[in-house]
Design a protein around this motif. Sequence first.
Motif, PDB file in Angstrom:
ATOM      1  N   GLY A  63      33.255  73.377   9.411  1.00 34.10           N
ATOM      2  CA  GLY A  63      34.617  73.540   9.031  1.00 34.10           C
ATOM      3  C   GLY A  63      35.729  72.444   9.092  1.00 34.10           C
ATOM      4  N   PHE A  64      35.249  71.325   9.594  1.00 37.76           N
ATOM      5  CA  PHE A  64      36.147  70.372   9.991  1.00 37.76           C
ATOM      6  C   PHE A  64      36.079  69.360   8.722  1.00 37.76           C
ATOM      7  N   TYR A  65      37.614  68.830   8.596  1.00 39.10           N
ATOM      8  CA  TYR A  65      37.530  67.771   7.493  1.00 39.10           C
ATOM      9  C   TYR A  65      37.841  66.330   8.372  1.00 39.10           C
ATOM     10  N   ILE A  77      29.575  58.282  11.416  1.00 35.22           N
ATOM     11  CA  ILE A  77      30.484  58.254  12.335  1.00 35.22           C
ATOM     12  C   ILE A  77      31.880  58.843  11.201  1.00 35.22           C
ATOM     13  N   VAL A  78      32.333  59.973  11.991  1.00 37.28           N
ATOM     14  CA  VAL A  78      33.489  60.701  11.155  1.00 37.28           C
ATOM     15  C   VAL A  78      34.709  60.633  12.108  1.00 37.28           C
ATOM     16  N   GLU A  79      35.754  60.267  11.555  1.00 32.61           N
ATOM     17  CA  GLU A  79      37.080  60.150  12.182  1.00 32.61           C
ATOM     18  C   GLU A  79      37.886  61.486  11.961  1.00 32.61           C
ATOM     19  N   PHE A  80      38.125  62.347  12.855  1.00 37.45           N
ATOM     20  CA  PHE A  80      38.718  63.496  12.684  1.00 37.45           C
ATOM     21  C   PHE A  80      40.329  63.312  12.922  1.00 37.45           C
ATOM     22  N   ASN A  82      44.527  62.092  12.988  1.00 37.92           N
ATOM     23  CA  ASN A  82      45.143  60.672  12.750  1.00 37.92           C
ATOM     24  C   ASN A  82      44.712  60.121  13.992  1.00 37.92           C
ATOM     25  N   ASN A  83      44.247  60.784  14.963  1.00 40.59           N
ATOM     26  CA  ASN A  83      43.859  60.036  16.315  1.00 40.59           C
ATOM     27  C   ASN A  83      42.896  58.997  15.920  1.00 40.59           C
ATOM     28  N   LYS A  84      43.059  57.750  16.234  1.00 39.66           N
ATOM     29  CA  LYS A  84      41.888  56.744  16.143  1.00 39.66           C
ATOM     30  C   LYS A  84      40.701  56.954  16.908  1.00 39.66           C
ATOM     31  N   ASN A  85      41.133  57.518  17.954  1.00 45.20           N
ATOM     32  CA  ASN A  85      39.930  57.618  19.120  1.00 45.20           C
ATOM     33  C   ASN A  85      39.155  58.759  19.042  1.00 45.20           C
ATOM     34  N   CYS A  86      39.391  59.614  17.957  1.00 43.93           N
ATOM     35  CA  CYS A  86      38.473  61.005  17.844  1.00 43.93           C
ATOM     36  C   CYS A  86      37.413  60.578  16.734  1.00 43.93           C
ATOM     37  N   ARG A  87      36.330  59.661  17.155  1.00 43.08           N
ATOM     38  CA  ARG A  87      35.217  59.322  16.102  1.00 43.08           C
ATOM     39  C   ARG A  87      33.995  59.913  16.555  1.00 43.08           C
ATOM     40  N   ILE A  88      33.494  60.950  15.862  1.00 41.99           N
ATOM     41  CA  ILE A  88      32.260  61.660  16.285  1.00 41.99           C
ATOM     42  C   ILE A  88      31.229  61.259  15.494  1.00 41.99           C
ATOM     43  N   PRO A  89      30.104  60.954  16.009  1.00 41.74           N
ATOM     44  CA  PRO A  89      28.690  60.822  15.248  1.00 41.74           C
ATOM     45  C   PRO A  89      28.164  62.248  14.966  1.00 41.74           C
ATOM     46  N   MET A  90      27.714  62.293  13.733  1.00 44.29           N
ATOM     47  CA  MET A  90      27.088  63.713  13.443  1.00 44.29           C
ATOM     48  C   MET A  90      25.815  63.548  12.147  1.00 44.29           C
ATOM     49  N   LYS A  91      24.837  64.321  12.308  1.00 39.19           N
ATOM     50  CA  LYS A  91      24.040  64.190  11.293  1.00 39.19           C
ATOM     51  C   LYS A  91      24.469  64.352  10.007  1.00 39.19           C
TER      52      LYS A  91
END
Length: 105
Positions: A63-65, A77-80, A82-91
Amino acid sequence: MTFLPVLAAGGTSNMLATTVLPLVLMFGLFYFLLIRPQKKQEREHAALVNSVETGDSILTSAGFYGVVIDVMPEIVIVEFGNNKNCRIPMKREHIQAVEKANKDA
């Protein structure tokens, strides 16, 4: 006097039709109601996942955009937020919806 069942010449075909035909019909019904729509949905989801490019906005299965920063064969790699440090790899298979980035701008 014993009573033994006697099969007539047409008895075997009648018995075959009454036992096998309902099973074939049930399998056909299950195929068209369950298996075929599932395969179609899997193909559509695979096409959606394969169309993801850098810059696209996505909705995850949680449910995350987010915005796609990098695309690799099995992960993105998805950035959630406005925080440029919140980049998460996901399948890739956890992507539910894709909104294409505006390439004109």
